[in-house]
Each structure stands twice: as C-alpha cells, then as structure tokens.
Design an enzyme around this catalytic site. Structure first.
Site: not given
Length: 652
Positions: A460, A405
């Site tokens: 998200e 990430d």
C-alpha cells in the site's frame, strides 16, 4: 484435530547436584548444539551458547509486582527438574507445515511464588514465568528483560518513535554498537554475525498482557511496555486516539497465570530463519470446538487500486454495481472472497448501516450465487464499543469476515480486544484480518479464524513513497514474517524498476518484475491473500492472473532451498500432491541450480513463470514455460534484477 506422540523424562533428585545447590542450572537442546545456563541470584540470569560459543549473554529477568516488589528476590527456590518432550503439533490453518515437530528440553525452577520455565529447542530458547500468587488480581509494575549481543553484530532494526504505532517498519541495517541509546525497537529483532548463528528475538502467547518493546542501552537492550490505559480522548480524525491517563503499572491480571514466552530463535543459516515455527509452537492450542467452517483463500481488494476499473458501461465507485463487478471477477478466477474497504458504511464510525450506494445484503446474495464471500472493513473503536451489535448485523447480512483497522496500540486492553474479537467472530463463523495491528504472537493457533495480520510495511505504501524496494521485500521473510502471517497485499501489475517508479495514489505501481510480484504468493505466508490490483488489469493480464489463481494460501510442507537476508530467497511449498517453487531477488541478477530432490516419486509437469529476457529494462516482461521433472532433476534458473521465478509442479 491434533495428533501427538509424547515422551517425558523427569529428573529431580538425581539431578540436584552441586551446580543446582549453587543456584546454577543448565540444559541443552535435543541435538546437543544449543545450551542454556540459568543462574538464580537477586534476578534470574541466563546465557545462550552454541557449540561452545556465546550467542546471547547477560540476559537478566525479573517480575516486579505492585506492593510485593521483586518476584525473584522475595521467592525461595524449592526444587527443579528437567523434562524432555518429543511431540507433533498439527496446524489447523498451516502456513509452513501441517505437522510441526515439537521437540525440546525444559528446565523448570520451582520457587515459592512462581515457576520459571525454560525450553531449549534445536532452533531456539524460550522462557516464561508461571505465577502462584493467588486468584486475586495483581498489578504488574514491570517485567525486566535485559540482554546483550556482540557490539559488532548486525541488527535489522525496526525502529519505533513511540508505543502508539501502526507497527509498519522499514529495517535499518547497522551494527549494534551504532544504535543510539534509547532507540525504541519493535519486535521481532534480528541479529546476525559472521560465522555464527543468527538470533531473532520476539515473544509468543500473549494474553491479558501488553506487548514488549526494546530500548537500546549502552551495552545492550532492555524491555519496555505500554502502561495500562485509564483514559483516552479522540484525536482530530476518526482513527486517531490520544492517551489521556495511564496507570503506573503495565497489567492488572490474575495472580495465578502463565506469562508470555520470551523467544530467542537461533538459526545456523539464513534458510533456517525462514523455517522457524517457534512462535506457533509456543502458543496455546486450539480453543474453538469446531473449525471446519474456516476457509482460507484469496481475496479481491478494492482500496489499493481505488476502484479504478474500465471497459464497463457504468461509473465505478463505492457502490453495489462496482462490487458486483468484483464478485464476477473473483468468481471467474475462483477467488474465495472480496473485501469492501473503507467507504462502504454510512460513516466510518457507524458500520451497522451501509452508505446509500451500497446494498450489502444484495451483494452477499449475489456472491453466494457465485461462491464468493464478502468481508467488511471497520475501524476498531466501533467494534470495541458495540461488538455484539455490529457482528450480529454482519452475520444477518451473511458476511464472512471483518477487516479491523487502525488499532495502533499494544497495551493490555487492546491485547484483550484481539482475543475478544477472535472469540466473538468465531461464534458467528467469521474470519478476522487485523490491520493497523501489532505483530502476531500465536493467537491464530488458539483461534484459527484469525486469518491474517498486517503489522508490515506493505505494498500500500507505493501509493505515496518509493521505499517498497526488492531489498525491503527480501528483508521481510527473515524479520517480520518470523513472528507469523503477514498481509503484505501483493499483486501489483504495473511493474517497473525503481528508476521508472512514480508514487501514484489512484493508479499505483509496484517495483520489481512481474515474476517477482507473482513469487510473493508463494513466499509470503498469508492464509487470506490479497489480489490488490484492479480487476480490469487482471482481466487484461489473464495469463498472469490465471497463474496466481492456481496458487493456494496454506501449505502442508515447506523446504527453504536458498536464502540470504535482504538478498534472495528460493523455497518450495507443498499443498496436497502439488509443489509450488518460488524465488525472489534483490536488484543484483543471480543464477541458481534448482535441485528437485524434494519431490516425491514419479514425474511432475511444471508450469514456470519467470523473468523475460528484457525484464531488466521492462519489468513487466515475463515468460511462461512448461517442462517435465522428477526428484533427480536439476535446473539452472536465473533471477533478473529485482526478479522472480515461480513454478507449479503437478504430479503426472
């Protein structure tokens, strides 16, 4: 692994007529509709036409090499030929079609210092440089690419403010003429015109080279690239990075190499945009010797729902007991994986050790008993600095994959990090899910353990804003998804319409109907597909969860039935002998007549998950029905406001 039939026709001397002697060259697509003209002057100039209409004009390209200058101007054209190819590419982890027809005409211009390859498919045009400058490294100062489209063409613009980015874009829809000069755009970039085919520009097969961005000019677009990064320093947070020093070139690379493909996808209809496979077709073939261990599937995700479980006799959190609950949930519904996102490790920069409340080895062993694999999250920098050490520890625990990430860069060094991680995880039989990541460019064809990419404004964002609307969700299949797989992370069960939506970080909502959310599992291409809500909600909504659990994540065949950019999509995908049909709609109710002629012979039992009669008011309202259909059946279906329709057709 790969089946192909191949025929070739090379025409050299007989083709070298007056047009070639004047530096002009033309090829057409196999169906004769697309044409490409290449003029060799001080730069290479290209135009793309369709049935006599100009689609893209004033394409100009060149490579500038440090110390050598313009590659085109310092090279001499020696020869040219045209080849035709008709083959089949078999995808290892198929997301549209298991077998992809790969048919094109190729023009190759042979210069003293490079070859220039142009391919013309029925659904697009691609070109690249193949340099012949020796084995010693060269420094690429700049790759020029300019092009123009009609100023009144509509552009779906994924604007970026800078080259350091999460590459998560909303799409501004506006005429090309209204895009301000110097506006920076990510790729893919979609252009549509009334009564003309659409154009989607992107790139494929990027190795040891940065990603391209586009800058708007007064009359068109021009390429721009991140320079080679020489020094970085840490930002205020563990995931922030400041570029301290850059080189004055974009890549230091071998003098003998193939450069990335520049790709203009051409689509007669909006349905054809979704069907395009060119990024995958143009990518390098399989580089792994053995791939039988690669298992796509669905995964229970903890971060979006903030581990908000209930009805248990323990306090939920980032701990072993909570994740055993996730494993039990995954096993109950036949999900292949769970993810332990940020917080599982001792610190975000030390991912070789778990936090005191997590026993990774125990969780892996518990998951193995129930056929549920464990995937671990990591920042990219720790992996970059100690890749072997971290992956060896993950392998010792028995972890099945890594979600990496906050990469946020697209320069040459980071591009090489992607391939290095794909290679090293493959050695250990591990999957990779790239987040905070740039768009796909075909890496997964060579390394099919690259199982997903983010690079998308996904679900998200509902935790903090109200922009993940049905219109945005209906834009993605025609824009970002044309580059490849996308980790949108669907599955929200607190379904509301925009007028009732609230951004809630720990108990997030999802705009649109329940059926709209379920349809994403068929529409969005993701070999590793998330179930983002809390297991407690999925247990409560067993009928919905059981339906989602039946939907696979890879597809042998895809038929796009109806589609309009940002408005609606209706498609059918096949896995084995079962067909999965899904429709997604914007905020205007619509009706369609579904033609089941794509089915094979015989009768099929279908289970339908659709908008309930009151879903315009209560987005959670849905109906499950059953029917029998065959290839002669037509069915009238309705998609309500921000609605959906899904069916599973099983052969009887």
């Amino acid at each position: 692994m790969m089946k192909s039939f191949f025929w070739k026709c090379c025409i050299v001397f007989c083709w070298m007529g007056p047009s070639m002697l004047m530096g002009q060259h033309q090829i057409t697509s196999p169906d004769g509709k697309l044409s490409v003209a290449v003029t060799s002057k001080e730069q290479l100039e290209i135009s793309i036409g369709y049935n006599g209409q100009m689609l893209v004009s004033d394409i100009a390209t060149d490579l500038n090499i440090v110390g050598k200058g313009s590659l085109v101007q310092t090279s001499r054209l020696r020869n040219a030929d045209i080849t035709t190819v008709n083959s089949v590419v078999e995808a290892i982890v198929p997301t549209k079609n298991r077998q992809i027809k790969d048919e094109y005409s190729q023009l190759t211009l042979y210069y003293s210092k490079f070859n220039f390859e142009v391919r013309c498919y029925n659904n697009g045009v691609a070109f690249r440089y193949v340099t012949k400058l020796g084995s010693k490294p060269i420094e690429v100062e700049y790759e020029k690419l300019d092009f123009s489209v009609q100023p009144d063409a509509t552009c779906y613009l994924p604007e970026e403010k800078q080259l350091i980015s999460h590459f998560e874009n909303y799409f501004q829809v506006l005429p090309v003429s209204e895009i301000k000069p110097n506006t920076l755009a990510n790729l893919p970039l979609l252009f549509t015109e009334e009564n003309k085919p659409s154009i989607s520009f992107t790139e494929s097969n990027i190795y040891d080279y940065p990603h391209m961005f586009l800058h708007k000019q007064d009359s068109g677009f021009t390429s721009t690239f991140p320079n080679v990064v020489l020094k970085t320093k840490e930002g205020k947070r563990d995931r922030d990075e400041i570029i301290g020093e850059e080189a004055n070139y974009i890549a230091k690379t071998s003098g003998n190499r193939e450069f990335p493909w520049r790709v203009f996808m051409v689509s007669e209809t909006d349905k054809d945009i979704v069907s395009n496979n060119l990024v995958y077709q143009l990518a390098d073939p399989l580089k792994l010797e053995e791939v039988s261990w690669i298992q796509p599937g669905k995964v229970a995700w903890d971060w979006w729902n903030a581990n908000n479980i209930d009805g248990v006799d323990f306090e939920s959190g980032i701990d072993t007991q909570t994740y055993k609950y996730y494993i039990d949930f995954a096993a109950h519904y036949g999900l292949e994986y769970i993810i332990l996102d940020e917080g599982w490790s001792k610190t975000t920069t030390n991912v070789k050790a778990p936090n005191p409340n997590i026993d990774v080895a125990e969780l892996v062993a518990y998951g193995n008993q129930k056929n549920v694999g464990v995937i671990l999250w990591s920042l990219w920098r720790p992996l970059d600095e100690d890749m072997a050490g971290i992956l060896d520890q993950f392998q010792a625990w028995g972890v099945k994959g890594v979600k990496v990430d906050f990469i946020q860069r697209a320069d040459q060094y980071v591009v090489n990090f992607y391939e290095r991680l794909a290679q090293e995880t493959a050695k250990r039989h591990m999957l990779v899910d790239f987040h905070g990541a740039f768009k796909p460019t075909g890496l997964r064809r060579a390394y099919p353990n690259v199982i997903n990419y983010e690079g998308v404004k996904g679900l998200e964002n509902t935790k903090w804003e109200d922009k993940i609307t049905s219109e945005h969700e209906l834009t993605l299949p025609f824009t970002r998804m044309t580059a490849g797989i996308l980790d949108f992370t669907p599955g929200g069960l607190d379904n509301v319409h925009k007028e009732n939506f609230m951004a809630r970080f720990d108990r997030p909502m999802a705009m649109g109907t329940r059926a709209h959310q379920v349809a994403m599992y068929v529409v969005y291409e993701a070999p590793l597909q998330m179930l983002s809500d809390t297991p407690s909600n999925y247990y409560r909504e067993d009928e919905t969860t059981s339906f989602i659990a039946k939907i696979p994540t890879t597809w042998d065949d895809t038929v796009v039935l109806e589609a309009k950019v940002s408005d609606y999509i209706l498609l059918a995908r096949k896995n084995g002998n079962t067909w999965y049909v899904a429709g997604m709609n914007d905020d205007t109710p619509k009706e369609f007549t579904l033609d089941f002629s794509f089915l094979g012979e015989g009768n099929y039992k279908i289970q339908i998950f659709k908008d309930g009669i009151n879903s315009d008011k209560n987005a959670r309202d849905y109906v499950v029905e059953e029917a029998t259909v065959n290839s002669n059946t037509t069915m009238d279906i309705k998609l309500n406001k921000s609605g959906g329709w899904v069916a599973i057709a099983t052969k009887m």
